[in-house]
Structure formats: C-alpha cells, structure tokens
Design a protein around this motif. Structure first.
Motif, short mmCIF file in Angstrom:
data_model
loop_
_atom_site.label_atom_id
_atom_site.label_comp_id
_atom_site.label_asym_id
_atom_site.label_seq_id
_atom_site.Cartn_x
_atom_site.Cartn_y
_atom_site.Cartn_z
N LYS A 8 1.41 6.93 -6.78
CA LYS A 8 0.20 7.30 -7.31
C LYS A 8 -0.22 7.32 -9.36
CE LYS A 8 -3.99 9.38 -6.52
NZ LYS A 8 -4.42 10.67 -8.48
N ARG B 168 -4.91 -2.23 0.14
CA ARG B 168 -5.52 -0.85 -0.57
C ARG B 168 -6.23 0.05 0.29
NH1 ARG B 168 -7.70 -2.75 -5.55
NH2 ARG B 168 -9.93 -0.73 -5.37
N THR C 12 -4.47 1.33 3.22
CA THR C 12 -3.30 2.05 2.76
C THR C 12 -2.84 2.67 2.15
OG1 THR C 12 -2.38 -0.18 4.40
CG2 THR C 12 -0.53 1.48 3.48
N ARG C 13 -3.31 2.44 1.09
CA ARG C 13 -2.69 2.75 -0.49
C ARG C 13 -3.28 4.23 -0.66
NH1 ARG C 13 -5.70 4.98 -4.80
NH2 ARG C 13 -3.94 5.14 -6.32
N THR C 14 -5.29 4.40 -0.16
CA THR C 14 -6.59 5.10 -0.10
C THR C 14 -6.18 6.29 1.13
OG1 THR C 14 -7.35 3.98 -0.82
CG2 THR C 14 -8.40 5.34 -0.37
N ALA D 163 2.07 1.76 -3.44
CA ALA D 163 1.24 2.05 -4.49
C ALA D 163 0.50 3.60 -4.10
CB ALA D 163 -0.08 1.03 -4.59
N GLY D 164 0.99 3.75 -2.99
CA GLY D 164 0.29 5.27 -2.56
C GLY D 164 1.29 6.40 -2.94
N GLY E 144 0.90 -1.30 0.10
CA GLY E 144 0.06 0.17 -0.06
C GLY E 144 0.66 0.97 0.25
N THR F 99 -3.38 -2.56 -7.09
CA THR F 99 -4.66 -2.02 -7.52
C THR F 99 -5.07 -3.34 -8.65
OG1 THR F 99 -3.88 0.42 -7.33
CG2 THR F 99 -5.91 -0.88 -9.03
N ASP G 246 1.85 0.88 -8.94
CA ASP G 246 0.86 1.85 -8.35
C ASP G 246 -0.64 0.65 -8.68
OD1 ASP G 246 -1.81 2.75 -6.88
OD2 ASP G 246 -2.05 4.41 -8.45
#
Length: 309
Positions: A124, A193, A195-197, A120-121, A117, A133, A129
């Motif tokens: 972005k 997901r 953590t990334r968001t 990916a974050g 996460g 996803t 990323d």
C-alpha cells in the motif's frame, strides 16, 4: 447444510416465476406484430396471421398466455420459436460455447485480479499499488468493444493469429482464449480493486495484529487470516459476475464471431422472436440463482464462523 440448500431451492421458485412474468410482460406486451417479416417482402395474409396467433396463443389474454407458457416451463419445455425450432435445442448448441467463454473470463479475473489486488494491498502506497490503481482505472474507462478490437489488432500485428485466433466461429478452447481475456478484462479491474481494498482493511484488524504477536510469519498471516476474510466480497462479486458474463457477452461474441447465447439473444430481439428471448433469459436467471447459492455455500468454506442451518 442439506436443509439450507433445499430451502434455498424452494425459495428460487417464486423468484423464477416473478422474473419470467416480468420478462414475458416486457416481451409480449410491447407494441408491434411478431409476424412482421415472416412472409418476405409481402404482407402476411389474414389466414396466416390467424394461424400464427393460434399456434403461439397470441389470440388469448396476456395472463393466459403466460400461464400456458409457465405450465410448459415447469415440464422443462422452453417452447418452439417462430422458426419452428425448439428453444432448448437452439440453446443446447450455443450454451457450451458461452459457458467456456465465461469460465475463461472468470479464471482470468480470479488469477490476475486477486494476484494484483494482493500485491497492491501488501504494498500500500508504493509503486506497485499505484500501478495497479492507475491501470485498473484505465481498463475500466475503455469500452469492451475497443479492448476487443485492440486485442485483435495486436494479435494480427504480432503474427500470433495461429496461437490466439481473432475469430471463434468454431468455439474451440483455443479460439476462445482471446475473447475470454477481453470479456474478463473489465472484471479483472474490479476484482483487483475489491481485493486490494478489503485486504488493506483486514490488515489493520485486531485479529491480524494478534496473529503477528503470536509469532506467525508475514506470509502465513496474510494468506491464512487476512486474505481469506478479504476474499468473501470478492467471491460474491465473481459469483454474480459469472451470470453477467454469460448474459453480457453480446458485444464480445459479435466482435469475435462467436455463436453463443449473447449473439442468439441479440438476433432473437432483432427478429422479434419473443419465445427465444424469454427462454434464453430464463436460463440466465437460473444461472444467476444457482451461482448465488454456490457463493453462499462458499462463505462457510472461507469463514467457518458463517454457518448455514
């Protein structure tokens, strides 16, 4: 903090009473006789049925049955099941195995999920990323029993059965690694997901721009400021997920032949052993409540602005 913990422990009492009452109602108010099959292929004699009812208070009204059960529960007595074994002793044999299995899954989702996460974050819209996803969507779409079967097949095909045994009847730590990875696979996707968001959202916050303006390095800005706040909902999910992993390990335990709580509940339901079902699920309710308390305490560690008075 101590007052807060004591207050939360007191608040757990009505929750346990309400949960156990609903559970007792669902188990013992269902149609069907629990003594069916206790006498082999023959029907049980009227004398046996009367003795069975008297022993387990089934000849009394449901509310009286529950009150008697609750009195024993308050003394730490989970009752005696329909096979004359104490439920506490049955759970004591199986609980350590399921706890180890759930901890392995929790560690797996914490390390891999949060790492994926974060990558990916901070990347972005880039390749990593998109990879995280898509891969998490794939994992979420595949049922656990399929992942478990594929894991067993892959280990056998690669000749790694000595390293990652495909059966865990003994419940050793080495045997539980592969089932733990399978059990935590779905949660890894959710943690990544989540953590990334949250990280993407916090990286746009004013306090992050202020930290950068003060000259903090990119890594320190992310790790000390953005990531700590982003982990609050992740810790919440993982705390609740620990209880879900213990209670939801039925499929995984059956695939890998694990003698744990999930398999015990499954067999008890099939055998209409209501006392065992109520006792086992009551313990899981307590795990949920304790994990909820631990998560709330961890909030103040991650964010000092959150204080428990």
């Amino acid at each position: 903090m101590l007052k807060y913990i004591l207050r939360r422990l007191v608040q757990m009492i009505p929750v346990v009473i309400g949960a156990t009452f609903l559970l007792y109602l669902m188990v013992f108010a269902l149609p069907g006789d629990p003594w069916v099959g206790r006498c082999g292929e023959r029907d049980c004699t009227p004398a046996y049925i009367e003795a069975f009812k008297a022993e387990y208070n089934l000849d009394k009204p449901l509310l009286v049955q529950y009150a008697l059960y609750l009195g024993k529960l308050a003394q730490g007595d989970l009752g005696v099941n329909f096979y004359q074994n104490t439920v506490a002793s049955e759970l004591a044999v199986r609980y350590p195995t399921t706890v180890k299995l759930a901890l392995i899954a929790l560690l797996f989702e914490a390390v891999i999920g949060i790492a994926a996460g974060v990558l990916a974050g901070i990347r972005k819209g880039r390749f990593i990323d998109n990879l995280v996803t898509v891969s998490t969507l794939v994992v979420i779409s595949i049922p656990v029993f399929v992942i478990g079967s594929m894991g067993q097949f892959g280990v056998l095909k690669a000749g790694l059965n000595d390293v990652f045994p495909v059966t865990a009847s003994q419940g050793t730590l080495q045997q539980l690694i592969l089932p733990g990875l399978v059990l935590g696979s779905l949660s890894v996707a959710y943690v990544a997901r989540l953590t990334r968001t949250n990280l993407v959202e916090n990286l746009r916050a004013d306090y992050v721009r202020t930290a950068r303006a003060k000259g903090l390095t990119h890594g320190r800005t992310i790790s000390v400021h953005a990531l700590r706040n982003s982990l609050i909902p992740v810790i919440t999910f993982m705390g609740y997920d620990f209880g879900a992993l213990m209670g939801g390990a039925i499929v995984t335990e059956r695939i890998f032949n694990i003698n744990g709580i999930g398999g015990f509940i499954f067999r008890s339901i099939n055998q209409r052993d209501g006392i065992s079902v109520v006792g086992a699920v009551t313990c899981l309710v307590l795990v949920y409540l304790l994990m909820n308390l631990i998560v709330d305490i961890l909030y103040s560690v991650l964010d000092p602005r959150i204080a428990h008075d």
